[in-house]
Motif scaffolding. Structure first.
Motif, PDB file in Angstrom:
ATOM      1  N   TYR A 127      -0.653 -11.399  -7.286  1.00 48.78           N
ATOM      2  CA  TYR A 127      -1.660 -10.453  -7.786  1.00 48.78           C
ATOM      3  C   TYR A 127      -1.974  -9.324  -6.798  1.00 48.78           C
ATOM      4  O   TYR A 127      -2.853  -8.509  -7.050  1.00 48.78           O
ATOM      5  N   ALA A 128      -1.214  -9.292  -5.689  1.00 51.13           N
ATOM      6  CA  ALA A 128      -1.540  -8.335  -4.621  1.00 51.13           C
ATOM      7  C   ALA A 128      -1.622  -6.891  -5.130  1.00 51.13           C
ATOM      8  O   ALA A 128      -2.589  -6.169  -4.842  1.00 51.13           O
ATOM      9  N   ASP A 129      -0.633  -6.463  -5.914  1.00 55.43           N
ATOM     10  CA  ASP A 129      -0.616  -5.058  -6.352  1.00 55.43           C
ATOM     11  C   ASP A 129      -1.789  -4.751  -7.273  1.00 55.43           C
ATOM     12  O   ASP A 129      -2.443  -3.706  -7.149  1.00 55.43           O
ATOM     13  N   ARG A 130      -2.044  -5.696  -8.181  1.00 58.84           N
ATOM     14  CA  ARG A 130      -3.156  -5.453  -9.127  1.00 58.84           C
ATOM     15  C   ARG A 130      -4.499  -5.418  -8.396  1.00 58.84           C
ATOM     16  O   ARG A 130      -5.379  -4.634  -8.739  1.00 58.84           O
ATOM     17  N   ILE A 131      -4.619  -6.281  -7.380  1.00 56.46           N
ATOM     18  CA  ILE A 131      -5.889  -6.302  -6.643  1.00 56.46           C
ATOM     19  C   ILE A 131      -6.039  -5.005  -5.840  1.00 56.46           C
ATOM     20  O   ILE A 131      -7.110  -4.385  -5.817  1.00 56.46           O
ATOM     21  N   GLN A 132      -4.947  -4.573  -5.229  1.00 49.27           N
ATOM     22  CA  GLN A 132      -5.031  -3.337  -4.438  1.00 49.27           C
ATOM     23  C   GLN A 132      -5.434  -2.167  -5.339  1.00 49.27           C
ATOM     24  O   GLN A 132      -6.276  -1.346  -4.980  1.00 49.27           O
ATOM     25  N   ASP A 133      -4.846  -2.143  -6.512  1.00 43.47           N
ATOM     26  CA  ASP A 133      -5.164  -1.087  -7.469  1.00 43.47           C
ATOM     27  C   ASP A 133      -6.653  -1.161  -7.879  1.00 43.47           C
ATOM     28  O   ASP A 133      -7.362  -0.157  -7.918  1.00 43.47           O
ATOM     29  N   LEU A 134      -7.098  -2.377  -8.130  1.00 44.11           N
ATOM     30  CA  LEU A 134      -8.502  -2.583  -8.522  1.00 44.11           C
ATOM     31  C   LEU A 134      -9.441  -2.071  -7.427  1.00 44.11           C
ATOM     32  O   LEU A 134     -10.437  -1.390  -7.698  1.00 44.11           O
ATOM     33  N   LEU A 135      -9.105  -2.384  -6.197  1.00 42.48           N
ATOM     34  CA  LEU A 135      -9.993  -2.007  -5.096  1.00 42.48           C
ATOM     35  C   LEU A 135      -9.941  -0.507  -4.829  1.00 42.48           C
ATOM     36  O   LEU A 135     -10.970   0.134  -4.613  1.00 42.48           O
ATOM     37  N   GLU A 136      -8.713   0.021  -4.848  1.00 38.63           N
ATOM     38  CA  GLU A 136      -8.582   1.430  -4.441  1.00 38.63           C
ATOM     39  C   GLU A 136      -8.920   2.416  -5.556  1.00 38.63           C
ATOM     40  O   GLU A 136      -9.405   3.505  -5.297  1.00 38.63           O
ATOM     41  N   ASN A 137      -8.660   2.018  -6.775  1.00 38.14           N
ATOM     42  CA  ASN A 137      -8.780   3.008  -7.852  1.00 38.14           C
ATOM     43  C   ASN A 137      -9.921   2.783  -8.830  1.00 38.14           C
ATOM     44  O   ASN A 137      -9.985   3.437  -9.865  1.00 38.14           O
ATOM     45  N   THR A 138     -10.778   1.844  -8.517  1.00 41.73           N
ATOM     46  CA  THR A 138     -11.970   1.670  -9.360  1.00 41.73           C
ATOM     47  C   THR A 138     -13.163   1.488  -8.428  1.00 41.73           C
ATOM     48  O   THR A 138     -12.995   1.377  -7.214  1.00 41.73           O
ATOM     49  N   ASP A 139     -14.366   1.440  -8.998  1.00 37.30           N
ATOM     50  CA  ASP A 139     -15.517   1.189  -8.117  1.00 37.30           C
ATOM     51  C   ASP A 139     -15.965  -0.266  -8.209  1.00 37.30           C
ATOM     52  O   ASP A 139     -17.137  -0.592  -8.109  1.00 37.30           O
ATOM     53  N   PHE A 140     -14.964  -1.152  -8.348  1.00 37.34           N
ATOM     54  CA  PHE A 140     -15.210  -2.594  -8.410  1.00 37.34           C
ATOM     55  C   PHE A 140     -15.943  -3.088  -7.158  1.00 37.34           C
ATOM     56  O   PHE A 140     -16.876  -3.870  -7.242  1.00 37.34           O
ATOM     57  N   SER A 159     -16.759   1.497   2.114  1.00 37.05           N
ATOM     58  CA  SER A 159     -16.190   1.125   3.414  1.00 37.05           C
ATOM     59  C   SER A 159     -15.570  -0.280   3.365  1.00 37.05           C
ATOM     60  O   SER A 159     -14.618  -0.573   4.082  1.00 37.05           O
ATOM     61  N   ARG A 160     -16.099  -1.128   2.490  1.00 31.82           N
ATOM     62  CA  ARG A 160     -15.565  -2.491   2.422  1.00 31.82           C
ATOM     63  C   ARG A 160     -14.164  -2.503   1.793  1.00 31.82           C
ATOM     64  O   ARG A 160     -13.382  -3.416   2.031  1.00 31.82           O
ATOM     65  N   VAL A 161     -13.865  -1.480   0.981  1.00 26.94           N
ATOM     66  CA  VAL A 161     -12.550  -1.413   0.344  1.00 26.94           C
ATOM     67  C   VAL A 161     -11.481  -1.269   1.421  1.00 26.94           C
ATOM     68  O   VAL A 161     -10.484  -2.002   1.444  1.00 26.94           O
ATOM     69  N   ASN A 162     -11.700  -0.348   2.342  1.00 26.44           N
ATOM     70  CA  ASN A 162     -10.696  -0.127   3.394  1.00 26.44           C
ATOM     71  C   ASN A 162     -10.485  -1.396   4.207  1.00 26.44           C
ATOM     72  O   ASN A 162      -9.364  -1.748   4.545  1.00 26.44           O
ATOM     73  N   GLU A 163     -11.604  -2.063   4.489  1.00 23.54           N
ATOM     74  CA  GLU A 163     -11.533  -3.304   5.262  1.00 23.54           C
ATOM     75  C   GLU A 163     -10.636  -4.327   4.553  1.00 23.54           C
ATOM     76  O   GLU A 163      -9.768  -4.943   5.169  1.00 23.54           O
ATOM     77  N   MET A 164     -10.829  -4.487   3.267  1.00 25.63           N
ATOM     78  CA  MET A 164     -10.064  -5.481   2.506  1.00 25.63           C
ATOM     79  C   MET A 164      -8.586  -5.096   2.425  1.00 25.63           C
ATOM     80  O   MET A 164      -7.700  -5.902   2.667  1.00 25.63           O
ATOM     81  N   VAL A 165      -8.360  -3.829   2.099  1.00 27.55           N
ATOM     82  CA  VAL A 165      -6.980  -3.396   1.901  1.00 27.55           C
ATOM     83  C   VAL A 165      -6.229  -3.447   3.238  1.00 27.55           C
ATOM     84  O   VAL A 165      -5.128  -4.003   3.327  1.00 27.55           O
ATOM     85  N   ASN A 166      -6.835  -2.908   4.288  1.00 27.68           N
ATOM     86  CA  ASN A 166      -6.122  -2.849   5.571  1.00 27.68           C
ATOM     87  C   ASN A 166      -5.981  -4.215   6.240  1.00 27.68           C
ATOM     88  O   ASN A 166      -4.952  -4.520   6.830  1.00 27.68           O
ATOM     89  N   ASN A 167      -7.033  -5.031   6.160  1.00 30.72           N
ATOM     90  CA  ASN A 167      -6.983  -6.304   6.894  1.00 30.72           C
ATOM     91  C   ASN A 167      -6.312  -7.430   6.127  1.00 30.72           C
ATOM     92  O   ASN A 167      -5.778  -8.346   6.733  1.00 30.72           O
ATOM     93  N   PHE A 168      -6.380  -7.386   4.813  1.00 30.55           N
ATOM     94  CA  PHE A 168      -5.885  -8.554   4.080  1.00 30.55           C
ATOM     95  C   PHE A 168      -4.719  -8.245   3.138  1.00 30.55           C
ATOM     96  O   PHE A 168      -3.812  -9.043   3.000  1.00 30.55           O
TER      97      PHE A 168
END
Ligand code: ME8
Length: 657
Positions: free
Chosen positions: A173-186, A191-200
């Motif tokens: 689900y990595a791609d779908r989650i990245q899309d969810l985090l980066e392209n929506t306001d989920f 600032s927490r989005v960058n943390e999640m995408v970059n660190n995990f």
């Protein structure tokens, strides 16, 4: 959906881990959730506010074992017991609609079904787990996720773990989650989005180990005995089982899922914004609309933790300062998405400045003047002036800004707006000088309008602070005798003073000023008492691991001795000098460092035990021939000593052994 309401609104707090009593950091998130739930109710939404407790896992199992009780008894004590979780939420006026415990039968059965569904759809598979495990956080980590070899969440040591286990295909689900985090306001704040995408996500999402066999306190995997479901799967699905997902206990799923928002602390954003949506995707379920990761409260600049002894007790603070003052302080002082530093000074200062000087003062001055000049009866009519229009304009602006900030979960900014109006009203008193207007009959009509404008400002502000300080708002609105229809969201419209009448009441001071120095000293004293109370009642020295052979032991010559005289040794606050009858006919002198524990005169005539064949030694220039036996232990952190006293019928010199 209910009639005449704006719609359904579902909001949740993290469910608390009852491994110890809650501290102010835990209360912070729940107070914020409560304020948001009350805000939405005020606006006319049909709100479901869920909270609860997350009761499984190894840490609970270990703690229960330590306490000598079952895990269920252990969690029951913390959740239901005196000053437990339920008591605290009652005290803090938390208006939850539902409370879930993950040990509730319906939840356990639902988790088993959920696990099986993911197993059957192929997203959970069996493998072997090798990696690192942080016991306090109940989190698995890969080598690359560790920070300096330690748990990236809490910084503590991790341990090697290897066992047969089930895995969830998180990687899929990595791609779908990245899309969810980066392209929506989920996920917010951004600032927490960058943390999640970059660190995990960018380093590569690995499949997640979702079962354990090394302990039993969890939801059993029903098709594979010995495995229990990973505590985070069990915990995250609470948001849906509490609405009736995979169970018949409740039936609100269609009305309230997907959730409008999950409020969570920053360290559990990873679970809520990566693992949680991936599992929902696996089951083809709608995702929550938003996860909001709030910051952490530190205490005097340090992370709150039981081992540091700096946890702040919400019970104590609520009792001393009042629940509303504490709720207000938490939400007014710390921007919700950022970390904050809790200090007692800051708390007292906020109460004194915002609540006593600004809000309390406005209400008491206004009601006192209404009483003094109009016998609390502010009738229709009056005389408007240009200045009044400014109040109305500000009130409209404040209501609009407040709404915008609250909708963005910015409690501190929302409250700031309410206080802009309160502050402006205080200034209006100085500008209009009612005490001057009261001097002449000619200005009485103007005075009437001034007081009614003040009442209107207070009414609007009181509605705005209702979600955060429900009791205070009610008490203010009661002092102004505002009818029910004047307390609702739609009544947030500034009405012309001349067209309204008020009957006011003078009440007790809402927030008496606190003497900072005295209060800080009292809090320090309470902290010291609490620290002392937390110490073990009785502590004894660990037993010696070294053995003594019997012959060596038999060489020690223990004798009954009678105290003929006992005096303090000059210039020593420790030593007492004993003159003893040891049965030989010659007095024996022994010095003993027990002055802290006995007055010399209370020992004269007592029969004690001495070891008499030690070589003589000099203390403070005097000779000591032997040693008196005593028992030592620690009580509430304080050293205690008792001389061994034996039956006075035993003659001096009798050998003991
Ligand atoms: O995490 N400041 O439970 P928990 C602000 N059971 N918030 C704090 C805080 C502090 N000093 N200390 C703790 C769990 N919190 C899981 C949740 S949800 C499906 C499962 C917050 O009792 C913390 O960030 O350890 C978290 O949001 C909440 O208290 C509960 O923490």
């Amino acid at each position: 959906m209910c009639q005449n309401c704006k719609g359904n609104y579902y909001i949740t707090t993290p469910i608390y881990y009852p491994s110890a009593n809650l501290h102010i950091g835990h209360a912070y998130c729940t107070v914020a959730t409560d304020a948001m739930a009350r805000y939405k109710r005020l606006q006319g939404y049909n709100v479901k506010f869920l909270t609860g407790t997350d009761e499984h896992g190894q840490k609970i199992e270990d703690k229960a074992k330590e306490a000598g009780i079952t895990p269920q008894q252990f969690v029951d004590n913390i959740v239901l017991g005196e000053k437990g979780v339920l008591d605290l939420w009652k005290l803090m006026n938390i208006s939850y609609d539902r409370f879930i415990r993950t040990t509730d039968d319906y939840h356990v059965a639902a988790i088993q079904k959920i696990f099986k569904r993911m197993y059957e759809n192929g997203d959970i598979y069996k493998g072997s787990y090798k990696g690192k495990y942080c016991k306090p956080c109940e989190s698995f980590w890969t080598e690359s996720q560790l920070v300096d070899g330690k748990c990236p969440d809490c910084g503590r040591e991790v341990m090697d773990a290897e066992e047969e286990a089930y895995f969830f295909r998180l990687s899929k689900y990595a791609d779908r989650i990245q899309d969810l985090l980066e392209n929506t306001d989920f996920l917010e704040p951004r600032s927490r989005v960058n943390e999640m995408v970059n660190n995990f996500i960018k380093p590569g999402l690995e499949d997640l180990c979702v079962s354990r066999t090394s302990f039993t306190w969890g939801v059993p995997v029903d098709f594979d005995p010995g495995h229990v479901v990973y505590v985070w799967i069990d915990a995250l699905f609470n948001y849906m089982t509490a609405l009736g997902f995979e169970n018949d206990k409740y039936d609100d799923l269609s009305a309230f899922w997907p959730a409008d928002v999950h409020f969570v602390g920053k360290e559990i954003v990873r679970f809520h914004s990566i693992i949680w949506p991936a599992m929902l995707m696996s089951l083809d379920l709608p995702l929550p609309k938003k996860v909001y990761g709030h910051g952490w409260l530190n205490f005097n600049g340090e992370k709150m933790s039981k081992s540091r002894g700096n946890v702040v007790d919400p019970y104590l603070l609520s009792e001393r300062f009042g629940v509303d003052a504490l709720r207000f302080f938490l939400l007014r002082t710390f921007p919700f998405g950022s970390d904050g530093n809790f200090t007692n000074e800051l708390l007292i200062n906020t109460i004194n400045v915002d609540l006593a000087n600004v809000l309390g003062n406005l209400v008491s001055r206004t009601t006192a003047m209404a009483q003094k000049y109009f016998d609390s009866d502010l009738t229709l009519g009056g005389e408007a002036a240009e200045l009044d229009a400014e109040l109305k304009a500000l009130s409209d602006e404040v209501v609009a800004n407040y709404t915008r900030h609250m909708d963005a979960f910015q409690f501190s900014l929302g409250l700031n707006e309410a206080f802009r109006l309160i502050g402006r009203a205080n200034k209006y008193i100085d500008e209009t000088a009612p005490w001057v207007l009261a001097k002449s009959e000619d200005t009485k009509a103007r005075l009437l309008s001034v007081l009614k404008n003040l009442c209107e400002c207070i009414r609007i502000a009181a509605i705005l602070i209702t979600p955060v300080m429900p009791d205070t708002a009610e008490s203010i609105l009661n002092q102004l005798n505002v009818p029910a229809e004047g307390r609702v969201w739609d009544a947030l419209v500034y009405e012309s003073a001349e067209e309204k009448a008020w009957k006011t009441t003078v009440g007790a001071a809402l927030f008496p000023r606190i003497d900072m120095e005295k209060e800080l000293a009292a809090l320090e004293e309470l902290k010291a008492q609490a620290a002392k109370a937390a110490l073990p009642a009785i502590e004894i020295e660990p037993y010696s691991e070294e053995t003594v052979d019997f012959d060596t032991f038999c060489k020690s010559d223990f004798r009954a001795v009678k105290v003929k005289d006992c005096v303090p040794v000059k210039k020593s606050d420790k030593l007492l000098q004993f003159t003893l009858d040891d049965g030989t006919g010659t007095d024996r002198q022994i010095l003993s460092g027990i002055a802290k524990f006995y007055k010399p005169e209370e020992l004269i005539g007592k029969t004690l035990v001495a070891i008499v064949n030690l070589p003589p030694r000099k203390m403070m220039g005097r000779e000591s021939c032997g040693m008196l036996l005593s028992a030592v232990h620690t009580e509430k952190g304080e050293e205690k000593l008792n001389l061994i006293m034996i039956d006075d019928a035993i003659p001096a010199g009798a050998r003991l052994g």
